[in-house]
Design an enzyme around this catalytic site. Structure first.
Site, PDB file in Angstrom:
ATOM      1  N   LYS A 109      40.897  34.916  44.925  1.00  0.00           N
ATOM      2  CA  LYS A 109      42.217  35.544  44.846  1.00  0.00           C
ATOM      3  C   LYS A 109      43.318  34.588  45.300  1.00  0.00           C
ATOM      4  CE  LYS A 109      40.654  40.305  44.886  1.00  0.00           C
ATOM      5  NZ  LYS A 109      39.176  40.124  44.924  1.00  0.00           N
TER       6      LYS A 109
HETATM    7  C1  PLP Z   1      38.273  40.639  43.915  1.00  0.00           C
HETATM    8  C2  PLP Z   1      36.933  39.999  43.839  1.00  0.00           C
HETATM    9  C3  PLP Z   1      36.121  40.119  42.687  1.00  0.00           C
HETATM   10  C4  PLP Z   1      36.504  40.955  41.486  1.00  0.00           C
HETATM   11  O1  PLP Z   1      37.566  40.413  40.766  1.00  0.00           O
HETATM   12  P1  PLP Z   1      38.376  41.307  39.709  1.00  0.00           P
HETATM   13  O2  PLP Z   1      39.513  40.474  39.262  1.00  0.00           O
HETATM   14  O3  PLP Z   1      38.817  42.531  40.473  1.00  0.00           O
HETATM   15  O4  PLP Z   1      37.437  41.654  38.615  1.00  0.00           O
HETATM   16  C5  PLP Z   1      34.916  39.437  42.678  1.00  0.00           C
HETATM   17  N1  PLP Z   1      34.502  38.705  43.735  1.00  0.00           N
HETATM   18  C6  PLP Z   1      35.249  38.584  44.853  1.00  0.00           C
HETATM   19  C7  PLP Z   1      34.732  37.775  45.993  1.00  0.00           C
HETATM   20  C8  PLP Z   1      36.489  39.218  44.956  1.00  0.00           C
HETATM   21  O5  PLP Z   1      37.222  39.092  46.093  1.00  0.00           O
END
Ligand code: PLP
Length: 488
Positions: A109
């Site tokens: 993120k």
């Molecule tokens: C948020 C997250 C996901 C999922 O990503 P999306 O964009 O919501 O599909 C997968 N792995 C981790 C470690 C995350 O923090």
């Protein structure tokens, strides 16, 4: 570039307005009016930030000055912990891992939010505006948002987390950020209580307007835009445009895998996009059955994917419906009222031509963490394990490279990794002293009035009357932190 709503009944906006709006006023999500084309030949051999600037340029064109944007992008990725920013590692024959955990909070993120924080501050400064970001977190998103927004002049950020129900590392990643504009609130309640209060604050029009409430959640277009970049850099490194590449993506809200779809629409040769889900498998069921039906959330070892409705799927649905917003609006209304809808046969066939899905329960997740440790001597986190398992299960042509997205550092989910391997992964060096950094957090009861009063006192917006400048609020937060530490 202009942005239209997936529900077709909101004003068309430029990039900066879509950035600040987040959700469209008709309840839809903003998407670009058309998909620009990548000039892949011009990208070979460039550093990550340079590729990023060029890939994203058409999306911000006309609203952010090119030099300003290039500087922002360069600054964003200069702060990452690996010179390649998003390095590839080989884990088998034509089997690769794309490491997306070299940002400040060790999850993918950061790749988007670190840029979005800068974009927000820039657009707000240009307009002489300030906003109050309010969010609830069960762990990962809160720390990424806090790191992205700390010390930004035009933003105050309030993040609610359920006291005692986030992991030690996750809590410390939030509460050890002691920037004056960051406010961590530990709610005596559950994550759902936190989320309900955030929703109630956005629904409270006088409060929302007085403090210019805003959000940086995963439906913000700018986050998707920034995530398309690592698909491009990975494919280039593995031989694109001359060679097609497939990706396997551990998926919750469908934001990350949708960014792969965007890269493909821009001309990146992607053969398959494999969706990995845990027991919360709405997307797996969709591709199997053609029905999109809400389920009940089940807690798993991959908590960032414990999501029952994948918000960003609406963006794909918009394209599957030939960009007919009224059709999307009708389907989303059926989801709201009846808990689900059927996608037409022709549409599901279109989706299956590119997407596959695979579901992994906790046992399979632990088994994959163990297998990668045995075969490659590497520790991987549970989300990443689901990506790898999905990619291997739905490989397609064996000669096409399969790239699984490693979305978090193993140390963020150390308990699961230790269970699978007997080894407790250590935090990277720059976070090694995390457990010794001072924490600042305010504990509040599960009461909307108490949370609103706390925010109102610390608001930095014109209408909200600032409580930040006098430093008084900070002292009180410090006191609470002491009390908290005293109890622990
Ligand atoms: C948020 C997250 C996901 C999922 O990503 P999306 O964009 O919501 O599909 C997968 N792995 C981790 C470690 C995350 O923090």
């Amino acid at each position: 570039m202009n942005y239209v709503s997936t529900r077709g009944a909101a004003p068309v906006l430029g990039f900066d307005d879509a950035l600040l709006a987040g959700l469209a006023p008709d309840g839809g999500l903003y998407v670009p009016e058309s998909w620009p084309r990548l000039d892949l030949d011009a990208l070979g051999g460039l550093a990550y930030a340079e590729v990023a600037t060029r890939v994203m340029a058409p999306f911000v064109a006309g609203r952010i000055e090119p030099e300003v944007f290039a500087r922002m992008v360069a600054e964003t990725y200069a702060g990452f912990g690996h010179p390649a920013v998003a390095p590839l590692r080989q884990i088998g024959d034509n089997d690769w891992l794309l490491e997306l955990f070299h940002g400040p909070t060790l999850a993918f993120k950061d790749y988007a939010l670190q840029l979005v924080g800068r974009l927000f501050d820039h657009v707000l400064a240009t307009r002489g505006r300030r906003v109050t970001i309010v969010g609830a977190t069960s762990g990962d998103t809160g720390s990424a948002a806090i790191e992205a927004l700390r010390d930004r002049a035009n933003v105050a950020v309030f993040i609610l987390h359920p006291e005692g129900r986030v992991s030690e590392v996750q809590r410390r990643q939030m509460t050890t950020v002691t920037a004056a504009n960051v406010h961590n609130i530990a709610i005596e309640g559950s994550f759902d209580d936190c989320q309900a209060m955030v929703k109630a604050m956005f629904a409270d029009a006088p409060f929302r307007e007085a403090h210019d409430l805003s959000a940086v959640n995963s439906i913000n277009w700018a986050r998707v835009m920034a995530q398309t970049v690592y698909y491009v850099t990975a494919a280039l490194a593995l031989g694109a445009p001359g060679r097609a590449v497939s990706f396997a993506v551990p998926t919750g809200n469908f934001g990350d895998v949708f960014a792969g779809y965007v890269a493909r629409r821009m001309g990146l040769p992607i053969e398959r996009l494999v969706i990995g889900t845990n027991a919360n498998d709405i997307l797996y069921r969709l591709l199997e059955t053609g029905r999109y039906d809400r389920g009940r959330v089940v807690p798993t070892l991959s908590p960032s994917m414990d999501i029952q409705v994948s918000s960003n799927f609406e963006r794909l649905l918009f394209d599957l419906c030939d960009r007919d917003g009224a059709r999307v609006a009708a389907l989303m209304a059926a989801l709201e009222s009846g808990g689900g809808f059927a996608v037409e046969a022709a549409q599901i066939e279109t989706a299956r031509a590119l997407f596959s899905a695979w579901r992994c329960d906790d046992d399979a997740t632990l088994a994959m963490i163990g297998e990668i440790h045995r075969d490659c001597g590497m520790l991987i986190d549970p989300h990443t394990a689901i990506g790898i398992a999905a990619g291997r299960a739905r490989r397609g042509a064996a000669r096409t490279p399969m790239v699984a997205l490693a979305t978090a550092h193993p140390a963020k989910f150390a308990d699961a990794v230790a269970r699978a391997t007997g080894i407790r992964p250590a935090l990277p060096e720059r976070l090694a002293d995390l457990d010794r950094r001072p924490e600042r957090v305010t504990r509040l009861p599960n009461s909307l009035a108490a949370v609103q009063a706390f925010i109102a006192e610390r608001s930095i917006t014109e209408k909200g009357k600032g409580g930040m400048e006098n430093g008084d609020g900070d002292a009180r937060e410090g006191e609470t932190a002491t009390t908290r530490a005293g109890r622990a």
